[in-house]
Each structure stands twice: as structure tokens, then as C-alpha cells.
Design a protein around this motif. Structure first.
Motif, mmCIF file in Angstrom:
data_model
loop_
_atom_site.group_PDB
_atom_site.id
_atom_site.type_symbol
_atom_site.label_atom_id
_atom_site.label_comp_id
_atom_site.label_asym_id
_atom_site.label_seq_id
_atom_site.Cartn_x
_atom_site.Cartn_y
_atom_site.Cartn_z
ATOM 1 N N LEU A 7 -4.049 -3.174 0.108
ATOM 2 C CA LEU A 7 -3.167 -3.716 1.112
ATOM 3 C C LEU A 7 -1.838 -4.375 0.678
ATOM 4 O O LEU A 7 -1.059 -4.453 1.176
ATOM 5 C CB LEU A 7 -3.872 -4.740 2.164
ATOM 6 N N ILE A 8 -2.246 -5.271 -0.493
ATOM 7 C CA ILE A 8 -1.161 -5.949 -0.857
ATOM 8 C C ILE A 8 -0.035 -4.967 -1.459
ATOM 9 O O ILE A 8 1.072 -5.251 -1.111
ATOM 10 C CB ILE A 8 -1.725 -6.829 -2.309
ATOM 11 N N GLU A 9 -0.424 -4.127 -2.348
ATOM 12 C CA GLU A 9 0.618 -2.877 -2.514
ATOM 13 C C GLU A 9 1.287 -2.426 -1.316
ATOM 14 O O GLU A 9 2.421 -2.150 -1.470
ATOM 15 C CB GLU A 9 -0.224 -1.960 -3.459
ATOM 16 N N ARG B 33 1.438 -1.819 11.742
ATOM 17 C CA ARG B 33 2.190 -0.910 10.875
ATOM 18 C C ARG B 33 1.426 -0.668 9.564
ATOM 19 O O ARG B 33 1.697 0.303 8.951
ATOM 20 C CB ARG B 33 3.506 -1.834 10.526
ATOM 21 N N LEU B 34 0.487 -1.467 9.030
ATOM 22 C CA LEU B 34 -0.135 -1.366 8.000
ATOM 23 C C LEU B 34 -1.411 -0.673 8.130
ATOM 24 O O LEU B 34 -2.359 -0.451 7.301
ATOM 25 C CB LEU B 34 -0.371 -2.884 7.121
ATOM 26 N N GLY B 35 -1.775 -0.314 9.241
ATOM 27 C CA GLY B 35 -2.863 0.295 9.758
ATOM 28 C C GLY B 35 -4.117 -0.293 9.963
ATOM 29 O O GLY B 35 -5.172 0.188 9.851
ATOM 30 N N CYS B 36 -3.872 -1.539 10.059
ATOM 31 C CA CYS B 36 -5.143 -2.275 10.478
ATOM 32 C C CYS B 36 -5.327 -2.389 12.100
ATOM 33 O O CYS B 36 -4.345 -2.189 12.699
ATOM 34 C CB CYS B 36 -4.826 -3.721 9.980
ATOM 35 N N ILE C 9 -9.515 -9.868 6.963
ATOM 36 C CA ILE C 9 -10.624 -9.446 6.444
ATOM 37 C C ILE C 9 -10.120 -8.504 5.205
ATOM 38 O O ILE C 9 -10.523 -8.845 3.958
ATOM 39 C CB ILE C 9 -11.492 -8.569 7.339
ATOM 40 N N ARG C 10 -9.444 -7.480 5.501
ATOM 41 C CA ARG C 10 -9.229 -6.536 4.418
ATOM 42 C C ARG C 10 -8.170 -7.329 3.444
ATOM 43 O O ARG C 10 -8.384 -7.182 2.029
ATOM 44 C CB ARG C 10 -8.183 -5.518 4.973
#
Lengths: 294, 294
Positions: B7-9, B61-64, B72-73
Motif C-alpha cells: 500500500l505504501i508503494e 482510490r487505493l482500492g480499499c 488495517i492494510r
DNA sequence: AACATGGCGTAGCTTTGCTACCTAATCGGG
DNA sequence: CCCGATTAGGTAGCAAAGCTACGCCATGTT
């Protein structure tokens, strides 16, 4: 109170001492850790057939701030564990990455894990104990750990310490039986379960010797030691035929210990090394300089 | 579009294409990832000086699934990355480096150096030679290398190979003297100078055995081997009292070799391991399961 | 048997996460 | 240059989640 390496371990640890309601909670958590990370406290309480406050109390007992905090921590533990499992899986299903790359990655992982788990204070205490001991005994069984015990002996004898090592279960009992106050035992085990090591630790401790265990926390061996240097490299127990990455961790601990002991023994150790070197030279008298150690 | 590993990337990747409000969100997340895992969406929105829905949209936007899912992710990503970051941070914090830090850094360096010097083709050839050999002999002298030879033996015998090891200079000569075509010698030496190893290599080679040397290139031992696995870890000769980091390199080579040999020997090796396990269990007959190897 | 202790659940309150809807900025074409 | 269209961003409200106070019931004790 011991400090468990992960929440999951902590749960397994407290589970037996729980009443039925909370026990059901613990069981359900352990049955599906991943599912825990998404569920709400209400749904979870229903699934475990307990009330919400019971779940709350359970999380508090484990030192969490509440259910949210519990979920986050559990998710983190799970993620770390999964990483290793994935790594292992990749290793087995030999895909694009070469064997060397995978082995290398394993080694680096193991070193990083071990290093981040090291406690400098504990290391210093252990090293001081070793440096001041009258006699030092290094123990290990079953291939890897036995060799690590030897390696430890190999390092320490160079500092002029009275050190020996053994992988023989019976001799281990004998060594423990003649232990005295002022002696130090260095015991290596990945699992902390081998009976001969557990017995030796118990006997030596009872006789007043210092027992330093480099092993898994909360293992039988860990419980019998006077000083525990915890060594946890997750996801390593399963595959017997693949290199045991814990070895890198053990080697790191050995290196640290011997480095600190060496520093404590300075400058005497430098002189001693020189003596070893000259004696070796005298022995085989080759014109070409032979290495000291190899 | 690449698939970001974490996720960070993913955040870093989308950040440039964001408008100011969401950009502020991304920046704040990256500035304190750990803090993210505890904070509520309300508090976080206030800190980023945006509204809650903006944060929501960002997570989507990040798919969460939403903010909870995002937290959590992120917490999981953070947990996985933390151990490396911790290690790096500890090491990088300059002058006040502790012994453990130096040892750790040495180990990582040694692994990296060795890995970059590995030749997959050579490894494969060596492994194939070992896997097909009638007898295998592991040799080493002088503490470290002797133990590594033992470790190699320990790995290989699990695959059902006829392997032995020795650190005894005279026995090494004897083993070499009875070598035949189809036998494989695995010789470990950091310096490549010990006379007994050089002699053994010369004799064994002359008798038609394969001699695989894990040692310094251009050394006497390297010159007498039929297959050289070069091992160079610079800056190691100086400190006798400081841990010999070449050991990590040797261990890496051993791991690679045994992994490849194991793969060549599959699935026979799996069956054999099972046999070892059951025989061990029968031997000490403890109710509690004893580990196989340790 | 009366009492004390602690395990567990009920009910209610606060905060959180989320959605529907609205306003402000941005942009392109006449 | 202005106007509609489009998109960025904010306001407000709501259902559910997490948490707490309190009380009941099952133990064990005297």
C-alpha cells in the motif's frame, strides 16, 4: 511475566487459564486469524456466542487498548507471519527467482529479524557472565545447534576461556551434574524442546550455575534458563529439507556474544591470539605463513 | 500500470496525480505511517486540514473498502516493513553504533558480497557433481571452516548421500588417498592456504575425484581444485578477535548447494526425512514430540 | 445457609465510519 | 470572455461500531 514475541503467542499462552466464555473467544480467534481482521466486535461476539464486553475483557487481558487496537495488532502479527509463509511457498515452488536469490533473501531476512529482536542489555549481561565464568559449557543437539555450540566454543577458547562443548546427551547430563556456582552454560536450540538440553539446563540451574539459553521464548528450555536470549525466526519449523534459516540468527547471536566477550577480555585476548599464532607456526614450521584459524 | 507490492508503494505511486486536498492526505500518511494505525478518521482529517470524505475518497482510490480497511492494510504493510526499517535505523544511527549493530552490518555485507559473487552455473555444476557422487567428503581445518565442513555434511546426509567430514589433517590425507573417480570432495577454507587441505586436494584430484573448493581465488587450494566456488569477503583478515564475517558467506554457499542438491534428490529426500523422524521418535520414545534436528 | 467474590451479560452512551447531498473551483467551447 | 459542464471538495446526518456502568447469577467460603 514473560514477554511473548507476538499477540498470537500471547493468546496461546493465556488460553489455558481462561474461563469458558473467554476461552471460546480465544479458540475462535486462533481458528481464523485472518478473518478477525475484518469482522466487527458485534458479529464476532455473536459468532463466539458470548457478549461484547467479554470480547472486550479478553482484549484487555492481552494488553490491548480495546477491540480496535486488538484487531490492528493481530493483523500486523498475521501479516508478518504471512510474509514468511509466502517466502517459503515461493521457495518450494521454485519459480523465476534462482535458488541462490531465494537463499540469500532468506538469510538477510533471518539476520534482520534476529537483529531487530536483540536486546543489547541482555547481550551485555550474557557476555559479562561468560567473561567472568570459571568454566563455560556450550551445548546443542541435532545437527545445526550442535555445530553452533561448537562454533561458540571455537570463538571463546581464543580468548583464553575455559570452554568446552558437547552434543552428546549423556555427557551433557554429566557436565550439568558437576556444574558449580560461577560456571556458565550456553545452550543453543531452535525449538527449545530437546529433552537432554532441558534436563541439563534444569540441573545446572539447580546447582547454581548461570544458564544462558539462545532459543525460542516460552519453550521448555527457555523456562529453565537463568538468562534468555530469545531467538525467533518465524516460518521455519515446517520444512526439514530446506535450509534452516534460523542458523543465520544463531550465528549472529554467537558473533555478538563473542565480540563483546572479546572486548571485555582486551587486551589479554590479543596477546593470547599472538601466542596461538606463534605456537602454530612453531608446530608445522612451514616457511609460508599459515593462517591462524580458518 | 504496475501492481505495487505494498500500500505504501501504491500511495507513493499515485501521489503525483493527486489534487491538493488528497495530496495533503497522502503526504501526511507517508510522514507518519505508524501514527496512522491508531488515529481516527476525524482526527486525521483535521490534522491534514481536509474533510472526512476527502480521506474516504483517498482510501477508495487505493482500492480499499474504506478507512478501517485502509488502516488495517497500512498497519500490516508497516509491520512487515518495520523489521527492516528498524534494522536500518539502528545501523544508520551513526557514531554510537553498538557491537550488535556492527556485527549485524558485517553479516549483511558478507551475505551481499558473497551473493553478488556467486555464479549460478558453477553452483549447479557443483550440486550436480555432489548429487551424483558415490562418496562425498567435506573437509576444513581451523575452527570455522572445520565446522562449516561439518555443517555441509549435516545437510547432505539428510538427502541420503554417503557423506563424511573431517577436520583431522592426517585423516584428510587418508581420505584423499583412497579417493576414486566418482567421489566428490568439498573443501572449505577462508584463506586457501592450510597445507593439509592443499595436499588433500592435490592427491584427490590426481586420483580422479572431483574436488570442489569453496575458498579464496588464486590461493594454493583454488589452484588444486577441479571446480572453484570463489569466496571473497574483503577486509576480514585483520581482526582476530572480531567475528569472522566470511562465515556468513560460507553458510550461504552451503545453503545454496544443499538446496540445489535437495531439489535434485526430490522426492526421495522427503521420504528419507520422514524415516529419520520416525526413527528418532522410536529412539527416545518421549510422549512429547521431539524435534527432528535442531 | 448467608455471604462474598468474580465471571458474564444487558442496556445505554459516545465516537466512528460512512453516505447523500451541496457548494466551489476548473475547464473547454461558443 | 462568459457560460454550462465537469470535477474537486465540504457539510450534515445517520447507522453501526466500540466502549462503559451496572446488575445478575454462578461459584466458592465461613
Amino acid at each position: 511475566m514473560k514477554h511473548p514475541a507476538s499477540l498470537i503467542e500471547a493468546i496461546e499462552q493465556v488460553a489455558p487459564s481462561l474461563r469458558k466464555a473467554e476461552r471460546r473467544v480465544a479458540d475462535l480467534v486462533l481458528r481464523d486469524i485472518e478473518g478477525m481482521t475484518r469482522i466487527s466486535i458485534k458479529a464476532f461476539a455473536a459468532q463466539a456466542e458470548v457478549s461484547e464486553p467479554t470480547v472486550m475483557r479478553f482484549t484487555r487481558r492481552l494488553g490491548c487498548d480495546g477491540f480496535s487496537d486488538f484487531k490492528i495488532r493481530l493483523a500486523q502479527d498475521f501479516a508478518v507471519g504471512r510474509m514468511y509463509i509466502e517466502a517459503e511457498r515461493k521457495v518450494q515452488s521454485g519459480d523465476a527467482r534462482t535458488t541462490a536469490q531465494r537463499v540469500y533473501q532468506s538469510g538477510v531476512d533471518a539476520l534482520a529479524t534476529t537483529f531487530s529482536g536483540l536486546d543489547e542489555m541482555l547481550l551485555n549481561t550474557a557476555a559479562a557472565t561468560v567473561a567472568q565464568a570459571n568454566r563455560i559449557v556450550c551445548l546443542g543437539v541435532g545437527g545445526s545447534s550442535a555445530i553452533m555450540a561448537q562454533e561458540m566454543e571455537n570463538r571463546l577458547f581464543r580468548f583464553g576461556l575455559a570452554v568446552s562443548s558437547s552434543a552428546d546427551a549423556y555427557k551433557q547430563q554429566m557436565l550439568a551434574a558437576i556444574a558449580e556456582k560461577g560456571d556458565a552454560f550456553l545452550i543453543f536450540s531452535v525449538t527449545g524442546k530437546p529433552q537432554s538440553l532441558v534436563d541439563a539446563a534444569e540441573i545446572a540451574t539447580a546447582r547454581g550455575a548461570s544458564v544462558i539459553a539462545v532459543t525460542l521464548p516460552d519453550s521448555p528450555l527457555a523456562g529453565r534458563s537463568t538468562l534468555l536470549l530469545p531467538l525467533v525466526v518465524p516460518g521455519d519449523e515446517v520444512h526439514f529439507n530446506f535450509p534452516n534459516r534460523t542458523r543465520y540468527g544463531q550465528l549472529l547471536v554467537i558473533d555478538c556474544l563473542s565480540a563483546i566477550v572479546g572486548a571485555l577480555k582486551q587486551p589479554a585476548s590479543a596477546r593470547r591470539l599472538h601466542r596461538i599464532r606463534t605456537s602454530l607456526l612453531a608446530l608445522h614450521g612451514h616457511t609460508e605463513a599459515q593462517p591462524i584459524g580458518d
